[in-house]
Design a protein around this motif. Structure first.
Motif, PDB file in Angstrom:
ATOM      1  N   GLU A 170       0.212   4.067  -3.011  1.00  0.00           N
ATOM      2  CA  GLU A 170       0.034   5.318  -2.534  1.00  0.00           C
ATOM      3  C   GLU A 170       0.938   6.366  -2.941  1.00  0.00           C
ATOM      4  O   GLU A 170       0.489   7.411  -3.594  1.00  0.00           O
ATOM      5  CB  GLU A 170      -0.097   5.448  -0.951  1.00  0.00           C
ATOM      6  N   TYR A 171       2.324   6.096  -3.049  1.00  0.00           N
ATOM      7  CA  TYR A 171       3.312   7.116  -3.294  1.00  0.00           C
ATOM      8  C   TYR A 171       3.248   7.137  -4.665  1.00  0.00           C
ATOM      9  O   TYR A 171       3.274   8.177  -5.508  1.00  0.00           O
ATOM     10  CB  TYR A 171       4.620   6.440  -2.933  1.00  0.00           C
TER      11      TYR A 171
ATOM     12  N   ASP B  61       0.499   6.565  -6.849  1.00  0.00           N
ATOM     13  CA  ASP B  61      -0.687   7.060  -7.280  1.00  0.00           C
ATOM     14  C   ASP B  61      -0.831   8.472  -6.785  1.00  0.00           C
ATOM     15  O   ASP B  61      -1.537   9.283  -7.758  1.00  0.00           O
ATOM     16  CB  ASP B  61      -1.852   6.385  -6.595  1.00  0.00           C
ATOM     17  N   ASN B  62      -0.242   8.965  -5.753  1.00  0.00           N
ATOM     18  CA  ASN B  62      -0.706  10.332  -5.323  1.00  0.00           C
ATOM     19  C   ASN B  62       0.493  11.246  -5.151  1.00  0.00           C
ATOM     20  O   ASN B  62       0.357  12.414  -4.992  1.00  0.00           O
ATOM     21  CB  ASN B  62      -1.204  10.262  -3.905  1.00  0.00           C
TER      22      ASN B  62
ATOM     23  N   PRO C 165       0.939  -1.315   0.031  1.00  0.00           N
ATOM     24  CA  PRO C 165      -0.089  -0.050  -0.117  1.00  0.00           C
ATOM     25  C   PRO C 165       0.967   1.183   0.049  1.00  0.00           C
ATOM     26  O   PRO C 165       0.484   2.281  -0.618  1.00  0.00           O
ATOM     27  CB  PRO C 165      -0.654  -0.145   1.028  1.00  0.00           C
ATOM     28  N   LEU C 166       1.961   1.178   0.658  1.00  0.00           N
ATOM     29  CA  LEU C 166       2.871   2.363   0.917  1.00  0.00           C
ATOM     30  C   LEU C 166       3.317   2.987  -0.626  1.00  0.00           C
ATOM     31  O   LEU C 166       3.452   3.912  -0.908  1.00  0.00           O
ATOM     32  CB  LEU C 166       4.074   2.349   2.115  1.00  0.00           C
TER      33      LEU C 166
END
Length: 192
Positions: A17-18, A20-21, A13-14
């Motif tokens: 997340e990095y 994607d965002n 997830p980390l």
């Protein structure tokens, strides 16, 4: 299923997340630009995943990358950082954060902001590439090599051409999301 760049070959997830965002999203905030420059330098010879997992530790250890605090670090503080297990304990990389903080503050004064200085390398607008595969994405470019030379001339450390290109990608000066990735601008819907 959401298509991402092939380098995100994980379900962490980390990391997602990095990707994607943050990766490829333009950053103009001086403190965050400084943080990312320091983290990219810490990555030298390592993987970004290693540094990303330690990012919160870096923020705590380096006073959330407040350059005004970092320039006043004592030898005792530097020694405690060299003993901090939550970060990469390379003496030269740790010292480079202090050196870079001094250069960063000087640049801020000279240019009004670090953002003004760093974004001038791309004429103040992101370069959007149209790569089909990650194999096409370069590790450095003429611009990143020039940026590297200028940063070194201005007193920064751990800012080689490859590090500078990774930095440009990280802070959105370059958008290298591949064409199939949902983050590539060709897939992003414009809000009305």
């Amino acid at each position: 299923m959401t298509e991402r760049c092939a380098w995100v070959a994980t379900k962490e997830p980390l990391y997602m997340e990095y990707h994607d965002n943050e990766w490829g999203v333009p950053v103009y905030d001086d403190r965050l630009l400084f943080e990312m420059l320091c983290l990219e330098g810490a990555q030298a010879g390592l993987s970004w995943w290693t540094i990303l997992q330690k990012r919160e530790n870096y923020r705590k250890a380096f006073d959330h990358f407040e350059a005004e605090k970092i320039v006043h670090y004592t030898e005792e503080k530097l020694q405690s950082l060299r003993e901090e297990t939550g970060i990469v304990r390379n003496k030269l990389k740790i010292q480079s954060v202090v050196t870079n903080a001094k250069s960063f503050l000087r640049i801020q004064k000279e240019y009004g902001s670090f953002s003004n200085y760093i974004w001038s390398f791309v004429d103040n607008k992101p370069i959007v590439n149209h790569w089909k595969t990650v194999k096409e994405v370069p590790v450095s470019t003429e611009i990143s090599d020039y940026m590297s030379k200028r940063l070194k001339k201005d007193g920064f450390k751990f800012v080689g051409g490859t590090i500078c290109y990774s930095y440009m990608q990280a802070v959105g000066m370059v958008n290298d999301h591949t064409l199939e990735c949902f983050c590539h601008p060709s897939h992003v819907k414009v809000k009305k």
